[in-house]
Design a protein around this motif. Sequence first.
Motif, PDB file in Angstrom:
ATOM      1  N   UNK A  39     -30.159  18.605  42.814  1.00 44.31           N
ATOM      2  CA  UNK A  39     -29.371  19.832  42.892  1.00 44.31           C
ATOM      3  C   UNK A  39     -28.130  19.761  42.012  1.00 44.31           C
ATOM      4  N   UNK A  40     -27.517  18.584  41.908  1.00 40.28           N
ATOM      5  CA  UNK A  40     -26.389  18.430  40.988  1.00 40.28           C
ATOM      6  C   UNK A  40     -26.835  18.691  39.549  1.00 40.28           C
ATOM      7  N   UNK A  41     -27.996  18.158  39.187  1.00 36.31           N
ATOM      8  CA  UNK A  41     -28.484  18.348  37.823  1.00 36.31           C
ATOM      9  C   UNK A  41     -28.792  19.818  37.561  1.00 36.31           C
TER      10      UNK A  41
ATOM     11  N   UNK B 126     -39.874  18.105  38.241  1.00 34.05           N
ATOM     12  CA  UNK B 126     -40.708  19.210  37.774  1.00 34.05           C
ATOM     13  C   UNK B 126     -39.879  20.469  37.571  1.00 34.05           C
ATOM     14  N   UNK B 127     -38.930  20.722  38.461  1.00 31.09           N
ATOM     15  CA  UNK B 127     -38.061  21.896  38.311  1.00 31.09           C
ATOM     16  C   UNK B 127     -37.183  21.763  37.079  1.00 31.09           C
ATOM     17  N   UNK B 128     -36.699  20.548  36.797  1.00 37.77           N
ATOM     18  CA  UNK B 128     -35.882  20.335  35.591  1.00 37.77           C
ATOM     19  C   UNK B 128     -36.718  20.561  34.339  1.00 37.77           C
ATOM     20  N   UNK B 129     -37.979  20.126  34.356  1.00 37.63           N
ATOM     21  CA  UNK B 129     -38.861  20.406  33.219  1.00 37.63           C
ATOM     22  C   UNK B 129     -38.960  21.913  32.988  1.00 37.63           C
TER      23      UNK B 129
ATOM     24  N   UNK C 146     -32.258  27.558  41.234  1.00 40.21           N
ATOM     25  CA  UNK C 146     -32.656  27.033  42.549  1.00 40.21           C
ATOM     26  C   UNK C 146     -31.770  25.885  43.029  1.00 40.21           C
ATOM     27  N   UNK C 147     -30.453  26.026  42.859  1.00 44.09           N
ATOM     28  CA  UNK C 147     -29.536  25.040  43.433  1.00 44.09           C
ATOM     29  C   UNK C 147     -29.464  25.289  44.933  1.00 44.09           C
ATOM     30  N   UNK C 148     -29.802  24.277  45.712  1.00 47.31           N
ATOM     31  CA  UNK C 148     -29.782  24.396  47.170  1.00 47.31           C
ATOM     32  C   UNK C 148     -28.450  23.858  47.692  1.00 47.31           C
ATOM     33  N   UNK C 149     -27.662  24.728  48.325  1.00 41.23           N
ATOM     34  CA  UNK C 149     -26.365  24.331  48.880  1.00 41.23           C
ATOM     35  C   UNK C 149     -26.066  25.215  50.077  1.00 41.23           C
TER      36      UNK C 149
ATOM     37  N   UNK D 124     -48.455  18.898  47.745  1.00 41.58           N
ATOM     38  CA  UNK D 124     -49.243  19.574  46.725  1.00 41.58           C
ATOM     39  C   UNK D 124     -49.684  18.573  45.679  1.00 41.58           C
ATOM     40  N   UNK D 125     -50.584  18.991  44.795  1.00 47.77           N
ATOM     41  CA  UNK D 125     -51.112  18.109  43.768  1.00 47.77           C
ATOM     42  C   UNK D 125     -50.110  17.921  42.632  1.00 47.77           C
ATOM     43  N   UNK D 126     -50.221  16.789  41.946  1.00 49.88           N
ATOM     44  CA  UNK D 126     -49.329  16.494  40.822  1.00 49.88           C
ATOM     45  C   UNK D 126     -49.407  17.576  39.751  1.00 49.88           C
ATOM     46  N   UNK D 127     -50.596  18.028  39.388  1.00 55.31           N
ATOM     47  CA  UNK D 127     -50.729  18.999  38.307  1.00 55.31           C
ATOM     48  C   UNK D 127     -50.091  20.327  38.648  1.00 55.31           C
ATOM     49  N   UNK D 128     -49.950  20.638  39.936  1.00 56.98           N
ATOM     50  CA  UNK D 128     -49.299  21.886  40.330  1.00 56.98           C
ATOM     51  C   UNK D 128     -47.807  21.863  40.030  1.00 56.98           C
ATOM     52  N   UNK D 129     -47.234  20.664  39.816  1.00 57.01           N
ATOM     53  CA  UNK D 129     -45.808  20.543  39.525  1.00 57.01           C
ATOM     54  C   UNK D 129     -45.510  20.649  38.031  1.00 57.01           C
ATOM     55  N   UNK D 130     -46.528  20.544  37.202  1.00 51.04           N
ATOM     56  CA  UNK D 130     -46.318  20.437  35.764  1.00 51.04           C
ATOM     57  C   UNK D 130     -46.481  21.798  35.106  1.00 51.04           C
TER      58      UNK D 130
END
Length: 501
Positions: A402-404, A434-437, A385-388, A240-246
Amino acid sequence: MTATVHVTGVRKTYGQTEVLNVDELVLRAGEVVALVGENGAGKSTLVRIITGMTAPTTGLVRINGTELSPGDPAHAQQLGVATVSQEFPLVGQLSAAENLMLNRRSGSRRVIYDRRETERAATALLERLELAVPVRRRLSTLSVAQQQLVEIAKALGREPSVLVLDEPTSALGSVESQRVLDLARELAAQGKVVVFIGHRLDEVQQVADRVVVLRNGSVVADLAPQEASQDAIVRAMVGIELMDLVGELPSLAERPSPMLEVAGLTAPGLGPIDLTARRGEILGVAGLMGSGRSRLIHTLMGSIPATSGSMRLDGSSYAPQHPADAVAAGVGLIPEDRKRQSLLPSASVRWNISLAALPALAKYRVGLSPRAERRFTDELRRSVRVRCSSLDQPVDQLSGGNQQRAIFARWFATKPKLLLLDEPTRGVDVGAKAEIYRLIEQAAAQGAAVVVASSELEELMQLTHRIAVLARGQLVTTVERAEYSKHALMTAANQSPGDAR
């Protein structure tokens, strides 16, 4: 150019799971090759195979024309391979000089160990590389950034023909990061091959002759500099595009009231600091390495006791003598070194998430059942959204991103008034960043004041409403969002505190 590293038909599987499948990859002398991809894309596996740390299931690696013995790191070192790891495989009880000179002769034939000669040789190496580290200090007392510089100098001191840099700037400020990038270019100019693994795309663009992108264990792009725009790299990494992550910066109320008020705060090597963080505000903290960014965060958390000054939190006096006092007052911390300062590595994802909330759960839900606690924790896990594989999976088996996110879930469970973050995206990929943001923005949108210390100026300019700039432990200025520019922030960071306005 002569091929220095040649990867042919390398495949790695664990059971029925294939984690790497590279038909051919050639790394040539005289070039810096950036290796990028999301966490789990196969970067670490490929590097471990090239450095002899892991044996491939099939395939081979040739270094300078010689086939590498699979899973033999000593053979890789003999062939001229050196690695700078973000895990710092150093000895904490030894001095910086002793770590730099491990496995190297001190120059004296009459004694096994000559401290003076060791310190002299270490100082000479650091001066040659233009890296500043106190060589006599015990390594465990140094900052994460200083330990990173020791790791870099140790690898370069071996005069390698192949250097693997795994997130070498993740703990460094802008000045030290630039020096490391310059060293990478200098080594390539000397005819060596440099493999640069990084998540900061501006650094990748600056340093790389080629950008190799991995996704799901395979090479999906091999980009020349003119092709390697940030959008092109992100598109290859995640599709995907960078702007879609922001995400969008949460808007502040017209006149938000203060959540944190700091007046005349001092601590060892810090202050005096006057600072205000408002409800719903994301306040950035910038500064060069050694400016006091982390020290301020830990003083606010009570892990470094304040020596003078006053603080108020949500209108009440706030004077934490210990992190437990801060947690009880509604403060959470996501530290720079999550593995040493935050996670219980061998404990489950469930315990790492629920840890801070258990006192509150016990208070309001007398006799809380394991089933209810598991349900509560799983809801938090899903929300961030922790993936485990399960809540019982050891947290050290998760990726860095995922740890963060698990640590974010821990503090979201407490509904913090003040959330403190120190390098929150260190060592995570673009998608995880992006998810952390979004999680930071979510905390602010729920009314918390969020204070973010980061060495990444682009990150702070994207994420924050205001940026407080520190120099030599003191606040030199606060820059409003409308005035953001790298030039303005760097100029402020290089001020003497006496020039503060």
